[in-house]
Design a protein around this motif. Structure first.
Motif, short mmCIF file in Angstrom:
data_model
loop_
_atom_site.label_atom_id
_atom_site.label_comp_id
_atom_site.label_asym_id
_atom_site.label_seq_id
_atom_site.Cartn_x
_atom_site.Cartn_y
_atom_site.Cartn_z
N SER A 38 -7.53 2.85 -5.22
CA SER A 38 -7.26 3.67 -4.09
C SER A 38 -8.62 4.17 -3.69
CB SER A 38 -6.73 5.01 -4.51
OG SER A 38 -7.26 5.78 -5.26
N SER A 39 -8.63 4.53 -2.24
CA SER A 39 -9.74 4.88 -1.43
C SER A 39 -9.23 6.07 -0.60
CB SER A 39 -10.25 3.71 -0.89
OG SER A 39 -9.41 3.24 0.22
N THR A 40 -10.11 6.74 -0.21
CA THR A 40 -9.71 7.87 0.80
C THR A 40 -10.20 7.53 2.27
OG1 THR A 40 -9.51 9.55 -0.88
CG2 THR A 40 -9.97 10.33 1.28
N GLY A 41 -9.49 7.39 3.30
CA GLY A 41 -9.84 7.26 4.69
C GLY A 41 -9.74 8.66 5.38
N THR A 42 -10.54 8.86 6.24
CA THR A 42 -10.53 10.07 6.99
C THR A 42 -9.90 9.85 8.50
OG1 THR A 42 -12.12 11.22 5.88
CG2 THR A 42 -11.57 11.97 8.05
N PRO A 101 -1.47 22.56 6.33
CA PRO A 101 -0.36 23.28 6.96
C PRO A 101 -0.26 22.91 8.63
CG PRO A 101 -2.31 24.59 7.17
CD PRO A 101 -2.73 23.21 6.27
N ASN A 102 -1.19 21.69 8.75
CA ASN A 102 -1.35 21.29 10.36
C ASN A 102 -0.41 19.83 10.44
OD1 ASN A 102 -2.65 23.52 11.08
ND2 ASN A 102 -4.46 22.65 10.15
N PHE A 103 -0.74 18.94 9.34
CA PHE A 103 -0.29 17.62 9.37
C PHE A 103 0.46 17.24 8.23
CE2 PHE A 103 -4.06 18.14 12.22
CZ PHE A 103 -3.56 17.87 13.44
N THR A 104 1.07 16.17 8.36
CA THR A 104 1.81 15.55 7.05
C THR A 104 2.11 14.19 7.35
OG1 THR A 104 3.60 15.58 5.62
CG2 THR A 104 4.25 15.92 8.21
N ILE A 105 2.19 13.22 6.28
CA ILE A 105 2.12 11.69 6.28
C ILE A 105 3.44 11.44 5.86
CG2 ILE A 105 1.02 11.45 3.94
CD1 ILE A 105 -0.56 9.00 5.37
N ARG A 106 3.85 10.29 6.53
CA ARG A 106 5.14 9.46 6.25
C ARG A 106 4.91 8.19 5.83
NH1 ARG A 106 9.54 12.85 7.84
NH2 ARG A 106 9.17 14.89 7.44
N ASP A 107 5.11 7.63 4.63
CA ASP A 107 4.86 6.27 4.17
C ASP A 107 6.11 5.38 4.79
OD1 ASP A 107 4.26 3.54 3.20
OD2 ASP A 107 3.73 4.62 1.26
N ASN A 108 5.71 4.43 5.63
CA ASN A 108 6.96 3.46 6.36
C ASN A 108 7.46 2.36 5.33
OD1 ASN A 108 6.64 5.22 8.86
ND2 ASN A 108 5.01 3.67 9.31
N PHE A 134 1.00 -1.27 -0.21
CA PHE A 134 -0.08 0.09 0.04
C PHE A 134 0.74 1.22 -0.18
CE2 PHE A 134 -2.51 -3.15 2.78
CZ PHE A 134 -3.51 -3.40 1.38
N TYR A 135 0.30 2.50 -0.69
CA TYR A 135 0.91 3.52 -0.72
C TYR A 135 -0.05 4.83 0.05
CZ TYR A 135 3.77 1.04 -3.94
OH TYR A 135 4.62 0.10 -4.79
N TYR A 136 0.75 5.39 0.85
CA TYR A 136 -0.27 6.39 1.58
C TYR A 136 0.21 7.91 1.13
CZ TYR A 136 -1.02 2.44 4.64
OH TYR A 136 -1.49 1.24 5.07
N SER A 137 -0.63 8.79 1.24
CA SER A 137 -0.43 10.31 0.83
C SER A 137 -1.74 10.95 1.57
CB SER A 137 -0.11 10.26 -0.65
OG SER A 137 -1.16 10.07 -1.39
N LEU A 138 -1.72 12.25 1.55
CA LEU A 138 -2.61 12.89 1.72
C LEU A 138 -3.51 13.07 0.53
CD1 LEU A 138 -1.07 15.79 3.86
CD2 LEU A 138 -2.37 14.01 4.70
N ALA A 139 -4.79 13.09 0.75
CA ALA A 139 -5.79 13.42 -0.33
C ALA A 139 -5.33 14.75 -1.10
CB ALA A 139 -7.19 13.56 0.07
N PRO A 140 -5.74 14.97 -2.47
CA PRO A 140 -5.30 15.97 -3.44
C PRO A 140 -5.85 17.29 -2.48
CG PRO A 140 -6.15 14.12 -4.72
CD PRO A 140 -6.28 13.70 -3.35
N GLU A 141 -6.94 17.17 -1.85
CA GLU A 141 -7.49 18.56 -1.45
C GLU A 141 -6.78 18.83 -0.01
OE1 GLU A 141 -10.46 15.07 -0.16
OE2 GLU A 141 -9.32 15.86 -1.80
N ALA A 142 -6.16 17.85 0.26
CA ALA A 142 -5.33 18.15 1.79
C ALA A 142 -3.87 18.09 1.61
CB ALA A 142 -5.58 17.27 2.75
N ALA A 143 -3.43 18.16 0.26
CA ALA A 143 -2.05 18.03 -0.33
C ALA A 143 -1.10 19.19 0.31
CB ALA A 143 -1.82 18.10 -1.71
N ASN A 144 -1.75 20.30 0.56
CA ASN A 144 -1.04 21.57 1.31
C ASN A 144 -1.39 21.72 2.62
OD1 ASN A 144 0.59 21.88 -1.15
ND2 ASN A 144 -1.11 22.80 -2.07
N ILE A 188 -5.15 6.15 0.26
CA ILE A 188 -4.50 4.76 0.20
C ILE A 188 -4.53 4.13 -1.32
CG2 ILE A 188 -4.30 2.64 1.58
CD1 ILE A 188 -6.30 3.98 3.30
N ALA A 189 -3.38 3.77 -1.87
CA ALA A 189 -3.44 3.27 -3.27
C ALA A 189 -2.72 1.74 -2.96
CB ALA A 189 -2.85 3.98 -4.08
#
Length: 801
Positions: free
Chosen positions: A585-589, A541-548, A529-539, A576-577
């Motif tokens: 892929s799907s988007t989880g909150t 300013p509060n949180f970011t995600i790191r794929d392990n 699986f590959y993790y990233s912020l959804a396009p609407e939350a790509a920028n 999540i892809a």
């Protein structure tokens, strides 16, 4: 002193009746009568006139014995002997008394003369001697004149008992074919007479019956075989009579007999022989393995273990198709089926069967050989067999995204009979309750009838049946195992609802949550699986995600200085892809709450109520308001749903426009003039469905599914794809619960509006002026009884109840 007279054979001895008054003369007489030599000087002392002192010495001989023969048959008492005292003067002053064994009962004495008689019949075999005592008394005073004297009466034996076999009759066994002189049994006779007296008890044996087969030893009574080669199969039982005679077998001796039953036991001296050299048998080709075909029997005159048989197939072209076993109870050979038979492959077999004795005796091998052979012909009879599948098992792999109606396997069966009847295929619905598959009735093409989903059913085990057209009772079956292969048709998603918190005093880059994902698919290379912020939350300013890079990801803060008063909850969309083809892929909150924490990072409070709610509005009031709003929304949705599904009634503008083609409960179609209904011709010519503009639709109501013909592809004109098209439309109609059966074809003999026959509708029958008679309904049987009661003429008054 006493003297006695002795009797033998009822005659008096010398000296009986003599009166001996002197001691010396009595002793002399006794000495002479007894036959005992007189002691030296005894006689001279007795005859001398000189007075001398009398002194008695102990005698070395016995005088006090009487002898009498047994079994006296006379009428008078038997005289035994006489007792006399030297004091008896003959004047009757002496009285003799007898006592002891049998005194007064068996023996009596004359108390005056001393004569002894036997008054009962004597039997030496019952009692051999009697001991008695005699005494002389003064008749007047009763005083003993002399001391009491004891004597014996012995019973002399006569030959009055015949020999007896106490253990008879005898039973003996001797093997057949035994050599002459073989000992069989020893018999013994017993004679009750005195063996020490004469020959009365001397027994001699002889054979009265049983010659020339047996003999007996005259002295020992041992019975032996006297004839060689005595055959049990010729004569098995012998009755031998043996005689035992006393007196050494001389004339006048007594004899006794006994019976000896002698049985010849069996030996293996007879070889087995088949009474039939040829056997003819038949068996159905459908006979199961191990079923009995027939029996063969080799006759053996012996019995028991000597008649045991062992059957084997020694030759023939059916050795691999048949087997033979021995029945241990009846010693017959049972021929059984060893492998499945086929009339079409081979119609007959020949077997050479051997029967042999397993237990042999070396001394009789010259009577052999102890085996025999026979020939068995077996005919295979034809039966109507069910169809046979080739191969006998199918394994099919099919991807789960296969289209409905796709042929996944050709199932093939054939009639093994010579007639080679046509085959019709079907699926045993108990093996496919979900009806995922369909098989072509003539070609055996196995197709999908419903979408397959590996995540729901990864394996299907169905049974395909093949039936003969001319004989439906002949049905064959085959198992088909279908493995549904995975395709990437499921997007990865969070396995649960994720909720995290961030402290107001959190630093930038601080870890607040680790997330993972699941995917129902099962790719060969494994999940990634590959993790990233959804396009609407790509920028964001509060949180970011790191794929392990291990199918998990970390959520980190991008800044510090979070305040509950400013924003208490953050919703972070995470994309999540997977790594499949195509990529899904799907988007989880992730829900992140801002909480107050202490210096060590422990949460103190995550409730923003003190900052968010007015003083006059409590939490309970806010919940009540939200509940009311929710109820109103539910009511609005319910009203809209009811309006959506409400059906407008069909208003008939023309009284004569009565339709009989029922496609929905209260709607009817017209006859030949109803050209706005569904055109069934599209089913027969699918090519016309896509040519010539848009399809016709009904004006009176809107169909809930569109015409099937618009979805017919060009290739459906070919018969090989008609099944796929029909299966797809059938599945579509089955899934739509509100669709009327627009694809059904109704045929009527009378048409609707415009037909010269008039309408079949009964809606206007009540306005007819004509009177119709329905009495004929009573003649149509019990199924029309209710109609006859409703419309027929009443024959009597109606019941009151």
């Amino acid at each position: 002193m006493w003297t006695s007279g002795r009797m033998s054979n009822a005659k008096s001895w010398l000296g009986l009746g003599m009166s001996l008054y002197f001691w010396g003369l009595m002793d002399l007489t006794t000495t002479v009568l007894s036959g005992t030599p007189t002691p030296p000087g005894k006689l001279e002392a007795l005859l001398s006139d000189k007075p001398q002192t009398h002194s008695r010495t102990k005698r070395s001989w016995v005088w006090n014995q009487f002898f009498v023969l047994e079994e006296y048959t006379g009428t008078d008492p038997l005289y035994v002997g006489k007792l006399h005292s030297d004091m008896d003067r003959g004047d009757g002053s002496i009285k003799y008394i007898l006592s002891g064994e049998g005194a007064g009962i068996v023996f009596t004495i004359d108390d005056t003369t001393g004569d002894i008689h036997a008054i009962q019949r004597l039997d030496r075999e019952e009692r051999a001697q009697y001991t008695l005592r005699a005494q002389a008394l003064d008749r007047r005073t009763g005083r003993p004149m002399e001391p009491e004297s004891e004597f014996i009466i012995k019973i002399q034996d006569i030959n009055d008992n015949e020999p007896k076999f106490l253990d008879g009759p005898y039973v003996a066994t001797v093997p057949e074919m035994s050599p002459v002189g073989t000992s069989v049994i020893q018999v013994t006779a017993t004679d009750a007479d005195d063996p020490t007296y004469g020959n009365s008890a001397r027994v001699v044996y002889s054979i009265l019956q049983g010659q020339p087969y047996f003999s007996v030893d005259s002295k020992t009574g041992v019975i032996r075989t006297a004839l060689m080669n005595m055959d049990r199969e010729a004569k098995e039982y012998y009755e031998v009579i043996i005689q035992a005679k006393d007196m050494g077998g001389q004339l006048g001796g007594l004899a006794g007999t006994t019976t000896v039953n002698i049985t010849l036991s069996d030996v293996n001296d007879n070889p087995p022989r088949f009474p039939q050299k040829h056997y003819q048998m038949s068996v159905l080709e459908s006979a199961p393995v191990s079923s009995t075909v027939g029996r063969v029997f080799a006759k053996d005159l012996d019995e028991g273990i000597n008649a045991e048989m062992k059957y084997t197939i020694v030759d023939g072209d059916g050795a691999d198709a048949f087997d033979i076993n021995t029945d241990p109870n009846f010693q017959v050979g049972i021929i059984t089926v060893k492998k499945p038979l086929s009339f079409e492959s081979k119609k007959s077999y020949t077997l050479k069967v051997e029967g042999a004795n397993p237990h042999l005796e070396m001394r009789f091998l010259n009577l052999g050989p102890f085996q025999d052979t026979t020939t068995v012909h077996i005919s295979v009879e034809d039966v109507d067999e069910p169809p046979i599948f080739e191969p006998g098992f199918y394994f099919v792999e099919v991807p789960e995204d296969v289209a409905i109606g796709t042929t996944i396997q050709i199932i093939s069966a054939k009639d093994p009979d010579v007639t080679n009847n046509s085959i019709r295929y079907s699926i045993d619905r108990s093996s496919d309750p979900g009806r995922f598959f369909y098989v072509d009735i003539t070609t055996g093409a196995l197709m999908t009838a419903r979408p397959l989903d590996r995540e729901e059913f990864s394996w299907h085990n169905i049974t395909v049946l093949a039936m003969e057209m001319n004989n439906p009772s002949q049905v064959g079956s085959v198992s088909v195992t279908i493995k549904v292969l995975d395709v990437n048709d499921n997007a990865p998603e969070f396995p649960r609802f994720y909720e995290a918190f961030v402290c107001e005093n959190a630093k930038a880059g601080q870890l607040i949550q680790t997330v993972s994902a699941v995917d129902l698919d099962d790719p060969h290379s494994g999940q990634h699986f590959y993790y990233s912020l959804a396009p609407e939350a790509a920028n964001n300013p509060n949180f970011t995600i790191r794929d392990n890079q291990d199918n998990t990801a970390r959520i980190l803060t991008r800044r510090s200085g979070f305040r509950q008063q400013e924003q208490s909850v953050f919703y972070l969309p995470i994309l999540i892809a997977d790594s499949g083809q195509p990529v899904l892929s799907s988007t989880g909150t992730l829900t992140i709450q801002v909480c107050g924490c202490d210096d060590d990072g422990h949460v103190l409070s995550c409730s923003p109520e003190a900052y968010m709610l007015p003083v006059s509005l409590s939490r309970g009031a806010l919940i009540a308001i939200l509940a009311c709003i929710f109820v109103l929304l539910v009511l609005v949705l319910l009203i809209l749903s009811m309006r959506r599904h409400r059906k407008q009634p069909y208003i008939i503008d023309d009284e004569e426009n009565i339709h009989e083609n029922i496609v929905r409960y209260d709607d009817e179609g017209g006859g030949e003039e109803d050209t706005e209904a569904f055109d069934i011709a599209a089913m027969w010519n699918p090519r016309e469905a896509q040519g010539g503009g848009a399809p016709k639709t009904r004006q009176d109501m809107l169909p809930e599914i569109e015409s099937l013909s618009r979805y017919v592809p060009q290739t459906c004109a070919v018969s090989s794809t008609v099944h796929s098209y029909v299966l797809a439309k059938l599945y579509e109609a089955d899934m739509d619960l509100w669709a009327p059966p627009f694809d059904s074809l109704q045929t009527y003999m009378f048409e609707g509006d415009g037909s010269v026959a008039g309408s079949l509708s009964s809606l206007q029958s009540a306005t007819s002026d004509s009177e119709q008679s329905f009495d004929f309904l009573t003649d149509w049987g019990p199924r029309f009884r209710k109609l006859a009661e409703l419309y027929g003429a009443s024959e009597g008054p109606a019941p009151l109840w």
